[in-house]
Enzyme design. Structure first.
Site, PDB file in Angstrom:
ATOM      1  N   SER A 150      26.674  40.590  42.116  1.00  0.00           N
ATOM      2  CA  SER A 150      26.374  41.360  41.081  1.00  0.00           C
ATOM      3  C   SER A 150      25.258  40.564  39.563  1.00  0.00           C
ATOM      4  O   SER A 150      25.321  41.189  39.042  1.00  0.00           O
ATOM      5  CB  SER A 150      27.989  41.885  40.638  1.00  0.00           C
ATOM      6  OG  SER A 150      28.521  41.076  39.734  1.00  0.00           O
ATOM      7  N   SER A 166      28.189  23.190  46.402  1.00  0.00           N
ATOM      8  CA  SER A 166      27.765  22.844  44.922  1.00  0.00           C
ATOM      9  C   SER A 166      27.754  21.290  45.280  1.00  0.00           C
ATOM     10  O   SER A 166      28.903  20.736  46.393  1.00  0.00           O
ATOM     11  CB  SER A 166      28.897  23.504  43.518  1.00  0.00           C
ATOM     12  OG  SER A 166      28.696  22.435  42.306  1.00  0.00           O
ATOM     13  N   TYR A 206      37.815  23.144  41.065  1.00  0.00           N
ATOM     14  CA  TYR A 206      36.515  23.681  41.222  1.00  0.00           C
ATOM     15  C   TYR A 206      36.177  22.462  42.213  1.00  0.00           C
ATOM     16  O   TYR A 206      34.700  22.942  43.097  1.00  0.00           O
ATOM     17  CB  TYR A 206      35.837  23.562  40.111  1.00  0.00           C
ATOM     18  CG  TYR A 206      34.118  24.261  40.949  1.00  0.00           C
ATOM     19  CD1 TYR A 206      33.969  25.546  40.724  1.00  0.00           C
ATOM     20  CD2 TYR A 206      33.143  23.442  40.683  1.00  0.00           C
ATOM     21  CE1 TYR A 206      32.955  25.501  41.135  1.00  0.00           C
ATOM     22  CE2 TYR A 206      31.991  24.114  40.689  1.00  0.00           C
ATOM     23  CZ  TYR A 206      31.597  25.013  41.360  1.00  0.00           C
ATOM     24  OH  TYR A 206      30.409  25.837  41.427  1.00  0.00           O
ATOM     25  N   ALA A 262      37.584  20.129  44.113  1.00  0.00           N
ATOM     26  CA  ALA A 262      38.229  20.275  45.279  1.00  0.00           C
ATOM     27  C   ALA A 262      38.345  21.491  45.734  1.00  0.00           C
ATOM     28  O   ALA A 262      37.893  21.345  47.522  1.00  0.00           O
ATOM     29  CB  ALA A 262      39.836  20.331  44.570  1.00  0.00           C
ATOM     30  N   GLY A 286      30.093  37.801  45.876  1.00  0.00           N
ATOM     31  CA  GLY A 286      29.532  37.997  44.351  1.00  0.00           C
ATOM     32  C   GLY A 286      27.808  37.865  44.318  1.00  0.00           C
ATOM     33  O   GLY A 286      26.927  37.426  43.484  1.00  0.00           O
ATOM     34  N   VAL A 312      37.833  38.843  47.202  1.00  0.00           N
ATOM     35  CA  VAL A 312      37.469  38.000  47.951  1.00  0.00           C
ATOM     36  C   VAL A 312      39.060  37.657  48.209  1.00  0.00           C
ATOM     37  O   VAL A 312      39.204  37.284  49.407  1.00  0.00           O
ATOM     38  CB  VAL A 312      36.542  36.986  48.150  1.00  0.00           C
ATOM     39  CG1 VAL A 312      35.167  37.880  48.226  1.00  0.00           C
ATOM     40  CG2 VAL A 312      36.939  35.772  46.950  1.00  0.00           C
TER      41      VAL A 312
HETATM   42  P1  NAP Z   1      28.608  33.657  37.937  1.00  0.00           P
HETATM   43  O1  NAP Z   1      26.979  34.398  37.594  1.00  0.00           O
HETATM   44  O2  NAP Z   1      29.365  33.943  37.130  1.00  0.00           O
HETATM   45  O3  NAP Z   1      29.147  34.819  39.979  1.00  0.00           O
HETATM   46  C1  NAP Z   1      29.457  34.746  39.818  1.00  0.00           C
HETATM   47  C2  NAP Z   1      30.180  36.166  41.087  1.00  0.00           C
HETATM   48  O4  NAP Z   1      31.105  35.969  42.401  1.00  0.00           O
HETATM   49  C3  NAP Z   1      29.768  37.463  40.360  1.00  0.00           C
HETATM   50  O5  NAP Z   1      28.557  38.126  41.128  1.00  0.00           O
HETATM   51  C4  NAP Z   1      31.407  38.295  39.841  1.00  0.00           C
HETATM   52  O6  NAP Z   1      31.138  39.436  39.856  1.00  0.00           O
HETATM   53  C5  NAP Z   1      31.909  37.394  41.816  1.00  0.00           C
HETATM   54  N1  NAP Z   1      33.502  37.371  41.928  1.00  0.00           N
HETATM   55  C6  NAP Z   1      33.602  36.900  41.204  1.00  0.00           C
HETATM   56  N2  NAP Z   1      35.503  36.734  41.858  1.00  0.00           N
HETATM   57  C7  NAP Z   1      34.878  37.124  43.124  1.00  0.00           C
HETATM   58  C8  NAP Z   1      36.301  37.907  42.841  1.00  0.00           C
HETATM   59  N3  NAP Z   1      38.121  37.641  43.754  1.00  0.00           N
HETATM   60  N4  NAP Z   1      35.813  38.206  44.735  1.00  0.00           N
HETATM   61  C9  NAP Z   1      34.073  39.234  44.773  1.00  0.00           C
HETATM   62  N5  NAP Z   1      34.044  38.776  44.136  1.00  0.00           N
HETATM   63  C10 NAP Z   1      33.857  37.875  41.982  1.00  0.00           C
HETATM   64  O7  NAP Z   1      28.469  32.899  39.279  1.00  0.00           O
HETATM   65  P2  NAP Z   1      27.515  31.913  39.821  1.00  0.00           P
HETATM   66  O8  NAP Z   1      26.753  30.712  38.956  1.00  0.00           O
HETATM   67  O9  NAP Z   1      25.775  33.090  39.896  1.00  0.00           O
HETATM   68  O10 NAP Z   1      27.782  31.115  40.731  1.00  0.00           O
HETATM   69  C11 NAP Z   1      27.792  31.549  42.299  1.00  0.00           C
HETATM   70  C12 NAP Z   1      28.386  30.810  42.895  1.00  0.00           C
HETATM   71  O11 NAP Z   1      27.778  29.528  42.936  1.00  0.00           O
HETATM   72  C13 NAP Z   1      29.496  30.247  43.272  1.00  0.00           C
HETATM   73  O12 NAP Z   1      30.139  30.235  44.315  1.00  0.00           O
HETATM   74  C14 NAP Z   1      30.009  28.930  42.141  1.00  0.00           C
HETATM   75  O13 NAP Z   1      30.497  28.328  42.514  1.00  0.00           O
HETATM   76  C15 NAP Z   1      28.630  28.331  42.662  1.00  0.00           C
HETATM   77  N6  NAP Z   1      26.996  27.201  41.950  1.00  0.00           N
HETATM   78  C16 NAP Z   1      27.004  27.923  40.572  1.00  0.00           C
HETATM   79  C17 NAP Z   1      26.462  26.604  40.649  1.00  0.00           C
HETATM   80  C18 NAP Z   1      25.526  27.454  39.208  1.00  0.00           C
HETATM   81  O14 NAP Z   1      24.889  26.346  38.405  1.00  0.00           O
HETATM   82  N7  NAP Z   1      25.255  28.350  38.342  1.00  0.00           N
HETATM   83  C19 NAP Z   1      25.924  25.669  40.123  1.00  0.00           C
HETATM   84  C20 NAP Z   1      26.774  25.474  41.932  1.00  0.00           C
HETATM   85  C21 NAP Z   1      27.187  26.313  42.875  1.00  0.00           C
HETATM   86  P3  NAP Z   1      33.113  39.978  39.647  1.00  0.00           P
HETATM   87  O15 NAP Z   1      32.766  39.308  38.192  1.00  0.00           O
HETATM   88  O16 NAP Z   1      32.450  41.319  39.160  1.00  0.00           O
HETATM   89  O17 NAP Z   1      33.709  40.013  41.115  1.00  0.00           O
END
Ligand code: NAP
Length: 254
Positions: free
Chosen positions: A16, A140, A154, A156, A14, A62
């Protein structure tokens, strides 16, 4: 600390965009050899170009053990092994319980929780042969500590990652591998911008440090767990939320 990841081979799922790209940037700037995975290979490649320092991107969903195995093999071939795994890929589509379908539940669990298991399994043969393997999960605060309407599945999945981590840390200790997790609060990503200014304003008001987090804030916490200096830390979590979970009520911040 930052120097101890120099030359280490790091995989970020993830990577990208969002937090994953921030992690990639922090590691690349610290001299690590970075590989970025996402479902869309071309977006992973674009992100890798932006990150620079020789980073490259690969397609790897994944939810697909086979795709992960092929991608890990390619990284090991190009970087001479894998030392650090950042299992960061995750999704957060919202659905309130009454509207949530079984398919909605499975989609989130398959990506966030089973995806973590699939990713660790595929990297394990390489981490075992690394000198001081490291696994860092992106969990998270939502789920393990807090709740938010629409995110029962989410939450869970994110709490489940921590249960997985604790047993994995015990099982993998004999291979010299540590397993830890960061727990981000509200982090500014491309996705958050889409939620609109009201959401951002309200969220900021509930954060003790009165700002949302940056992707680099998370990247630096991941870097700590991945460092050689953190070699005696395993099965642990680090909340990186600007103090969001501290106040008993909003009145505590007024
Ligand atoms: P994001 O900007 O939506 O990015 C998600 C990344 O995961 C993208 O690179 C996406 O690329 C990839 N992805 C999604 N489904 C995938 C799959 N099946 N296989 C491989 N890659 C996949 O999300 P983010 O906010 O950065 O979140 C990243 C992590 O941080 C997550 O685990 C999220 O639960 C956690 N998190 C985020 C926040 C927040 O405030 N942003 C807070 C707490 C926790 P593709 O679409 O090309 O696959």
């Amino acid at each position: 600390m930052t120097h101890s990841v120099q030359g280490r081979s790091v995989v970020i799922t993830g990577g990208s965009k969002g937090i994953g790209k921030g992690i990639a940037r922090v590691f690349a700037q610290a001299g690590a050899k970075v590989a970025i995975f996402s479902r869309h290979g071309e977006e992973a490649e674009l992100a890798a170009k932006e990150v620079g320092h020789g980073a490259f991107g690969l397609p790897a969903d994944v939810t697909s053990p086979g795709a992960l195995e092929r991608a890990m093999e390619e990284v090991a071939r190009r970087h001479g092994g894998i030392d650090v795994l950042c299992a960061n890929a995750g999704i957060f589509p919202a659905a309130k319980l009454e509207q949530m379908s079984s398919a909605d539940w499975d989609y989130v669990m398959d990506t966030n929780l089973k995806g973590t298991f699939n990713t660790v399994k595929a990297a394990l043969p390489y981490l075992k042969t690394s000198n001081q393997g490291r696994i860092v999960l992106t969990s998270s605060i939502t789920g393990p500590v807090t709740g938010y309407p629409g995110w029962a599945h989410y939450g869970a999945s994110k709490a489940g990652q921590l249960g997985f981590m604790r047993t994995a840390a015990i099982e993998l200790a004999s291979h010299g591998i540590t397993v830890n997790a960061v727990m981000p609060g509200n982090i500014v990503t491309e996705g958050l911008a889409e939620a609109g200014p009201d959401y951002e304003r309200n969220m900021t008001a509930s954060v003790t440090l009165r700002r949302l987090g940056s992707v680099e804030d998370i990247g630096h916490a991941v870097l700590y767990f991945a460092s050689k200096e953190a070699g005696y830390v395993t099965g642990q979590t680090l909340i990186v939320d600007g103090g969001q979970v501290l106040p008993e009520s909003l009145m505590a911040l007024s």
